[in-house]
Design a protein around this motif. Structure first.
Motif, PDB file in Angstrom:
ATOM      1  N   HIS A   1       0.840  -0.909   0.070  1.00  0.00           N
ATOM      2  CA  HIS A   1      -0.108   0.026  -0.187  1.00  0.00           C
ATOM      3  C   HIS A   1       0.870   1.454  -0.039  1.00  0.00           C
ATOM      4  CE1 HIS A   1      -2.987  -2.774   1.478  1.00  0.00           C
ATOM      5  NE2 HIS A   1      -3.911  -1.681   0.930  1.00  0.00           N
ATOM      6  N   VAL A   2       0.386   2.192  -0.700  1.00  0.00           N
ATOM      7  CA  VAL A   2       0.942   3.603  -0.694  1.00  0.00           C
ATOM      8  C   VAL A   2       0.348   4.327   0.432  1.00  0.00           C
ATOM      9  CG1 VAL A   2       1.325   5.631  -1.592  1.00  0.00           C
ATOM     10  CG2 VAL A   2       1.697   3.875  -3.225  1.00  0.00           C
ATOM     11  N   ARG A   3       0.992   4.387   1.629  1.00  0.00           N
ATOM     12  CA  ARG A   3       0.178   4.832   2.877  1.00  0.00           C
ATOM     13  C   ARG A   3       0.339   6.555   2.587  1.00  0.00           C
ATOM     14  NH1 ARG A   3       3.007   1.380   7.526  1.00  0.00           N
ATOM     15  NH2 ARG A   3       2.628  -0.543   6.519  1.00  0.00           N
TER      16      ARG A   3
ATOM     17  N   GLY B   1       4.437  20.823   2.982  1.00  0.00           N
ATOM     18  CA  GLY B   1       5.294  19.676   2.970  1.00  0.00           C
ATOM     19  C   GLY B   1       5.829  19.264   1.498  1.00  0.00           C
ATOM     20  N   GLU B   2       6.602  18.326   1.319  1.00  0.00           N
ATOM     21  CA  GLU B   2       7.202  18.036   0.028  1.00  0.00           C
ATOM     22  C   GLU B   2       6.275  17.325  -0.701  1.00  0.00           C
ATOM     23  OE1 GLU B   2      11.968  17.239   0.460  1.00  0.00           O
ATOM     24  OE2 GLU B   2      10.609  16.656   2.427  1.00  0.00           O
ATOM     25  N   SER B   3       6.422  17.254  -1.982  1.00  0.00           N
ATOM     26  CA  SER B   3       5.481  16.738  -2.946  1.00  0.00           C
ATOM     27  C   SER B   3       5.432  15.001  -2.570  1.00  0.00           C
ATOM     28  CB  SER B   3       6.316  16.576  -4.255  1.00  0.00           C
ATOM     29  OG  SER B   3       5.535  16.094  -5.230  1.00  0.00           O
ATOM     30  N   GLY B   4       4.299  14.637  -2.779  1.00  0.00           N
ATOM     31  CA  GLY B   4       4.183  13.297  -2.295  1.00  0.00           C
ATOM     32  C   GLY B   4       3.574  12.879  -0.915  1.00  0.00           C
ATOM     33  N   CYS B   5       3.679  14.074   0.209  1.00  0.00           N
ATOM     34  CA  CYS B   5       3.769  13.635   1.456  1.00  0.00           C
ATOM     35  C   CYS B   5       2.271  13.541   1.891  1.00  0.00           C
ATOM     36  CB  CYS B   5       4.034  15.080   2.326  1.00  0.00           C
ATOM     37  SG  CYS B   5       3.427  16.383   2.150  1.00  0.00           S
TER      38      CYS B   5
HETATM   39  N1  ATP Z   1      -4.909   7.444  -6.821  1.00  0.00           N
HETATM   40  C1  ATP Z   1      -3.835   7.124  -6.262  1.00  0.00           C
HETATM   41  N2  ATP Z   1      -3.357   5.781  -6.618  1.00  0.00           N
HETATM   42  C2  ATP Z   1      -2.172   5.191  -5.978  1.00  0.00           C
HETATM   43  N3  ATP Z   1      -1.358   6.189  -5.300  1.00  0.00           N
HETATM   44  C3  ATP Z   1      -1.717   7.694  -5.013  1.00  0.00           C
HETATM   45  C4  ATP Z   1      -2.991   7.827  -5.526  1.00  0.00           C
HETATM   46  N4  ATP Z   1      -3.195   9.154  -5.297  1.00  0.00           N
HETATM   47  C5  ATP Z   1      -1.997   9.650  -4.636  1.00  0.00           C
HETATM   48  N5  ATP Z   1      -1.069   8.742  -4.405  1.00  0.00           N
HETATM   49  C6  ATP Z   1       0.106   8.474  -3.742  1.00  0.00           C
HETATM   50  O1  ATP Z   1       0.111   9.040  -2.548  1.00  0.00           O
HETATM   51  C7  ATP Z   1       1.171   9.663  -2.116  1.00  0.00           C
HETATM   52  C8  ATP Z   1       0.389  11.246  -1.725  1.00  0.00           C
HETATM   53  O2  ATP Z   1      -0.050  11.908  -2.822  1.00  0.00           O
HETATM   54  P1  ATP Z   1      -0.530  13.341  -2.644  1.00  0.00           P
HETATM   55  O3  ATP Z   1      -1.250  13.694  -4.055  1.00  0.00           O
HETATM   56  O4  ATP Z   1      -1.367  13.382  -1.444  1.00  0.00           O
HETATM   57  O5  ATP Z   1       0.856  14.233  -2.592  1.00  0.00           O
HETATM   58  P2  ATP Z   1       0.884  15.757  -2.251  1.00  0.00           P
HETATM   59  O6  ATP Z   1       1.336  16.059  -0.933  1.00  0.00           O
HETATM   60  O7  ATP Z   1      -0.408  16.563  -2.550  1.00  0.00           O
HETATM   61  O8  ATP Z   1       2.028  16.312  -3.269  1.00  0.00           O
HETATM   62  P3  ATP Z   1       2.235  17.388  -4.263  1.00  0.00           P
HETATM   63  O9  ATP Z   1       2.815  18.368  -3.583  1.00  0.00           O
HETATM   64  O10 ATP Z   1       3.149  16.821  -5.206  1.00  0.00           O
HETATM   65  O11 ATP Z   1       0.816  17.791  -4.818  1.00  0.00           O
HETATM   66  C9  ATP Z   1       2.009   9.910  -3.405  1.00  0.00           C
HETATM   67  O12 ATP Z   1       3.024   8.841  -2.984  1.00  0.00           O
HETATM   68  C10 ATP Z   1       1.207   9.452  -4.380  1.00  0.00           C
HETATM   69  O13 ATP Z   1       2.012   8.954  -5.484  1.00  0.00           O
END
Ligand code: ATP
Ligand code: ADP
Ligand code: SF4
Ligand code: SF4
Ligand code: MG
Ligand code: MG
Lengths: 340, 337
Positions: free
Chosen positions: A27-29, A48-52
């Motif tokens: 799972h991607v948590r 927070g950084e991208s992907g957090c």
């Molecule tokens: N529909 C999905 N299916 C699988 N993984 C996902 C999905 N949506 C997001 N993720 C994963 O969840 C994690 C968090 O993503 P999220 O888009 O919430 O980040 P973010 O903080 O908004 O980043 P950014 O600053 O780049 O917009 C990442 O690892 C992303 O790849």
């Protein structure tokens, strides 16, 4: 006043699938145990950084992503899951503005149709009241009602973002989730749209969950700041306090990394490496693989988000929180050479 | 210091379905050896086309040069035979693009691509090329460089790829590096790593043309700044002087709208209106529709780039040398109170 939005121990996980049978292999948590309150009329900045997990958190609140566990309450009432007829009026109270003003507007709908769609769906106006309602909304966001019958592609990025804002405030929400709402705009237009969001906040008593990677924007608009790292909250507190004197080692590194015109060439903490994968977050403190203050213990003990001093509005999740928040000589010596 | 790159009256136009689009109009500036020059301006103002144009990397058609000369080490790049240009482009000038993915082949391992670049320009055997590549990946701070050499680009994160690109750009020790928004797609923590790396270039006497819309990045890294608006240069000057005492109303408004974010002022200072479309630029000064100081002449004539001090230029009638006949008409407000 009771909180408008309460998020409690929220988890949103995305399955990672493999093979032709789409076997789940992990799972991607994305959001992994976040608790957060927003008061009526309050603006909470989420950084927070991208992907957090910032976008995922916002989308989960809106019901666009399924929760794994945890609770989301709006005015004390659970937002999900409830039956459709119950959630419809609740849903109206939370709206979202997206980053990309190009893809978030339906290219085949006129401006009038876009901004009044929600009003009709919620039966807040009758079809023949459409034009009047649309004209009023456009004026509220500083646009001429003469553009009602035009299509999104005829507008600039800043204007499209105004249209998105008009659509969001149409149904009189109490909370608007702004996901990088001004990030795609040119500097000279960004300030116009931010000023508009600030005016609307006052005139409509809106609360914002304001997601942005631009700490200058956050400083300007937010009352409170929440710093996320790998799906969890590491620090939260009043905006000026967190941004001027961040306590958590990650917040310090994040904030010191932003170059500011006229800033002294600061000594900054350059974090090593990238953010670890959120499908295998490091054990213990998730930041320990990059933290300049990490102790062996940090790799095993999970730090809890707690007040920095008893009763304080500042919360920090770090096992060395007492040392780093201490203003004593020893603490300064500890941070010397690591943080400026 | 000697002049390394000298751009004179560069003009690039794209022939589009809606008519000719002047993407770069009469841009002139130079870069000295060892100097870091920042090219700033809002999106669409012509920064990338300037950079790609001087390297002749613009597809023609639809693009075409309407004017200009670009002297690099004394030779005009715009008129050089293609093979000579290609040698210069690989060996003496290198480019770092915003999207690292677009510059690397997805089908080949990172190591193979680095080694190919090296061996194309230097007489190195495989072993030495491998070692040199690893050494550079190490220098740009990539963890476990040997493993990254064997990886495919898609297996690396954006920040890691950008560092591979930088290693590739520095490896041949070029005299000039052109970096087009090298950190815009990255997180600030990764940006800090990259800026730190670019800063070390300065100590190696390489010149850098840094294209960005981030004034904070410019402040940290650049010696001199060129500001563009609507395809033209509006101001040029040394970093501190330009930031502390901007001459052109657009530069001033841009700085104000950025700087008011650093304090907690109640209202942000804004620039009213929007950037004009390049297909329909106003006849006179292109900033006139938004300029608080505009007067009649601004709507009729394009202001030339006036020299206002040593190494400083501004394209605004209010920056004209104070000859008696130019004092009229007077601006409604003093420009630099
Ligand atoms: N529909 C999905 N299916 C699988 N993984 C996902 C999905 N949506 C997001 N993720 C994963 O969840 C994690 C968090 O993503 P999220 O888009 O919430 O980040 P973010 O903080 O908004 O980043 P950014 O600053 O780049 O917009 C990442 O690892 C992303 O790849
Ligand atoms: N290949 C192309 N065809 C047509 N127009 C182009 C092309 N490349 C760039 N342009 C236009 O030229 C102008 C300047 O673009 P660019 O230099 O990329 O701006 P920026 O300053 O953001 O880097 C823009 O209006 C852009 O749309
Ligand atoms: S708990 Fe340890 S690793 Fe985590 S932030 Fe604090 S000192 Fe660093
Ligand atoms: S020339 Fe006129 S319109 Fe243009 S920037 Fe100067 S004062 Fe403003
Ligand atoms: Mg996001
Ligand atoms: Mg560009």
């Amino acid at each position: 006043m009771p909180p408008l939005l309460q998020i409690h121990a929220l988890k949103t996980w995305f399955p990672i699938t493999r093979g032709i049978f789409s076997r789940t292999v992990g799972h991607v948590r994305a959001v992994d145990g976040v608790s957060l309150d927003i008061a009526p009329g309050e603006t909470v900045g989420l950084v927070g950084e991208s992907g957090c997990g910032k976008t995922t958190l916002g989308r989960t609140v809106l019901g666009l992503e399924p929760r794994k566990s945890g609770e989301i309450l709006l005015g004390g009432i659970p937002l999900w899951p409830t039956r459709h007829h119950e959630t419809l009026p609740l849903r109206r109270r939370v709206q979202m503005i997206f980053q990309d003003p190009y893809s978030s507007l339906n290219p085949r709908m006129t401006i009038q149709e876009i901004v009044t769609e929600g009003l009709l769906e919620q039966r807040l106006i009758r079809p023949r009241e459409r034009a009047d309602a649309a004209a009023r909304l456009l004026r509220e966001v500083g646009m001429e009602p003469s553009v009602l019958h035009r299509y999104p592609h005829e507008f600039s990025g800043g204007q499209r973002q105004r249209i998105s804002i008009a659509r969001a405030i149409a149904v009189r929400p109490e909370l608007v989730i702004c996901d990088e709402a001004v990030s795609a705009l040119d500097v000279s237009v960004r300030a116009q749209v931010l000023n508009l969001l600030i005016d609307l906040r006052a005139s409509h008593n809106l609360a914002y969950l304001f997601i942005s990677h631009d700490l200058g924007v956050i400083r300007h608009i937010a009352d409170r700041v929440v710093v996320m790292y790998l799906g969890v909250v590491v620090e939260t507190g009043p905006a000026s306090e967190v941004l001027d004197s961040p306590a958590h080692p990650y917040s310090r590194a994040l904030i010191s990394a932003v170059p500011v015109p006229f800033g002294e060439s600061r000594k900054r903490t350059i974090l090593k490496g990238d953010v670890p994968s959120s499908s295998h977050p490091p054990p213990g403190c998730r930041f320990h693989t990059r933290c300049p203050l990490a102790l062996p213990e940090c790799a095993v003990r999970v730090p809890v988000l707690e007040p920095i001093t008893p009763g304080s509005a500042r919360h920090v999740a770090c096992i060395r929180k007492n040392e780093i928040s201490d203003k004593s000589h020893d603490a300064k010596a500890l941070l010397q050479g690591v943080f400026q | 210091m000697s002049t390394l790159l000298d751009i004179r009256n560069l003009g690039v136009t794209f022939d589009t379905d809606e008519g000719p689009l002047k993407a770069v109009d009469n841009v002139s500036f130079s870069i000295q050896q060892g100097e870091v020059v920042g090219l700033v301006g809002e999106s669409g103002c012509g920064k990338s086309v300037t950079a790609l144009g001087l390297l002749r990397l613009i597809p023609m058609p639809p693009g075409r040069f309407t004017s200009g000369e670009v002297f690099f080490e004394g030779r005009d790049l715009l008129r050089l035979p293609t093979d000579e240009l290609r040698t210069i482009r690989g060996r003496r000038i290198s480019v770092i693009f915003q999207e690292p993915m677009s510059a690397l082949s997805p089908l080949h391992r990172v190591g193979a691509q680095l080694m190919e670049t090296l061996q194309l320009h230097l007489p190195l055997d495989k072993r030495t090329a491998w070692n040199t590549s690893v050494d550079w990946l190490n220098r740009v701070g990539l963890p476990d460089p040997e493993a990254q050499m064997r990886a495919y680009p898609y297996q690396l994160s954006g920040g890691m790829l950008q560092r591979v690109m930088i290693a590739m750009a520095l490896m041949l020790e070029p005299a000039l590096i052109i970096a087009d928004e090298p950190t815009t797609a990255l997180d600030v923590t990764i940006q800090a790593q990259i800026l730190d790396l670019l800063r070390t270039l300065k100590s190696q006497d390489a010149s850098l043309l840094l294209i960005t819309h981030d004034l904070g990045v410019v402040w940290e890294l650049c010696d001199r700044i060129v500001v563009m608006y609507a395809s033209r240069m509006v101001e040029e000057g040394p970093r501190r002087e330009l930031f502390e005492n901007p001459a052109h109303p657009y530069t001033r408004a841009l700085l104000d709208s950025v700087l008011s974010l650093t304090g907690r002022a109640d209202r942000l200072s804004t620039i009213e209106g929007q950037v004009p479309s390049p297909l329909a630029y106003p006849a006179g000064c292109r900033f006139a529709p938004r300029c608080p100081h505009a007067f009649a002449r601004c709507h009729q004539e394009q202001p030339p780039l006036y020299s206002i001090a040593d190494k400083r230029h501004s394209a605004c009638f209010l920056s004209a040398p104070k000859k008696p006949d130019l004092l009229n008409p007077c601006p409604s407000e003093p420009l630099n109170p």
